[in-house]
Enzyme design. Structure first.
Site, short mmCIF file in Angstrom:
data_model
loop_
_atom_site.label_atom_id
_atom_site.label_comp_id
_atom_site.label_asym_id
_atom_site.label_seq_id
_atom_site.Cartn_x
_atom_site.Cartn_y
_atom_site.Cartn_z
N GLY A 46 0.83 -1.20 0.00
CA GLY A 46 0.00 0.00 0.00
C GLY A 46 0.87 1.24 0.00
CD GLN A 51 3.13 5.79 2.71
OE1 GLN A 51 2.15 5.27 2.21
NE2 GLN A 51 4.13 5.08 3.23
CB CYS A 92 5.00 1.96 7.40
SG CYS A 92 4.55 3.49 6.58
CG LEU A 93 6.31 0.92 1.35
CD1 LEU A 93 5.72 1.24 -0.02
CD2 LEU A 93 7.41 -0.13 1.24
CG HIS A 134 -0.82 1.39 7.28
ND1 HIS A 134 0.03 1.02 8.29
CD2 HIS A 134 -0.06 2.05 6.37
CE1 HIS A 134 1.25 1.46 8.01
NE2 HIS A 134 1.22 2.08 6.85
CD GLU A 135 -0.97 2.64 2.73
OE1 GLU A 135 -0.53 3.81 2.62
OE2 GLU A 135 -0.23 1.68 3.00
CG HIS A 138 0.44 6.92 5.44
ND1 HIS A 138 1.58 7.39 6.05
CD2 HIS A 138 0.60 5.58 5.35
CE1 HIS A 138 2.38 6.38 6.32
NE2 HIS A 138 1.82 5.27 5.91
#
Length: 168
Positions: A46, A51, A92-93, A134-135, A138
């Site tokens: 994701g 991000q 997480c990225l 989660h996304e 962000h």
């Protein structure tokens, strides 16, 4: 398509809230495609526009085994269904190399526009539900580390700051 640079914690730009997308056009579709390419390359499941330092409410996700079921959520809104919670390890990225247990509602419904601007609804109670939450966090300027104790969050912050200094 192009690879985008993923911001890493504790970059303050990750705390910016995204703005709604007023029109789904070719620029938004290109952004979605670039985000998907970036997510697959990272590799991740994701990615939110914030991000990659784009303050627009768009998320891309692919939780499939073969990475061949990309989903695009434009202006997503979630509704929690029921009152059960599930604990799951999240990564997480933007917080590379760290995985921690986070508790989230286990059943959600999401309403959004797809990459063509068509409205859709999706209901899930599995990995996709966790990823969507989660996304969307962000997009609201929140990271999964915010669910952790201050001590754990500070430990992760210090380790990533050290890595960033070594790269510079």
């Amino acid at each position: 398509m192009a690879l985008l640079t993923i911001l890493e914690f504790p970059d303050p730009r990750l705390r910016n809230a995204a703005l709604p997308i007023k029109e789904v056009n070719d620029n938004i579709r290109k952004l979605a495609d670039d985000m998907l390419e970036t997510m697959y390359d990272a590799p991740g499941i994701g990615l939110a526009a914030t991000q990659v330092n784009v303050q627009k409410r768009i998320v891309v996700i692919d939780v499939s085994e073969d990475k061949n079921q990309p989903l695009v959520f434009i202006n997503p809104e979630i509704e929690i269904i029921g009152d059960c919670f599930e604990e799951m390890d999240e990564g997480c990225l933007s917080v590379p190399g760290f995985y921690e247990t986070v508790q989230r509602p286990d059943h959600i419904k999401v309403r959004a526009l797809d990459r063509n601007g068509e409205p859709f609804e999706l209901e899930d109670d599995d990995m996709l539900a966790v990823c969507i939450q989660h996304e969307i966090d962000h997009l609201d300027g929140k990271l999964f580390v915010d669910y952790l104790s201050p001590l754990k969050r500070q430990r992760i912050r210090k380790k990533l700051e050290k890595i960033h200094r070594q790269r510079a």
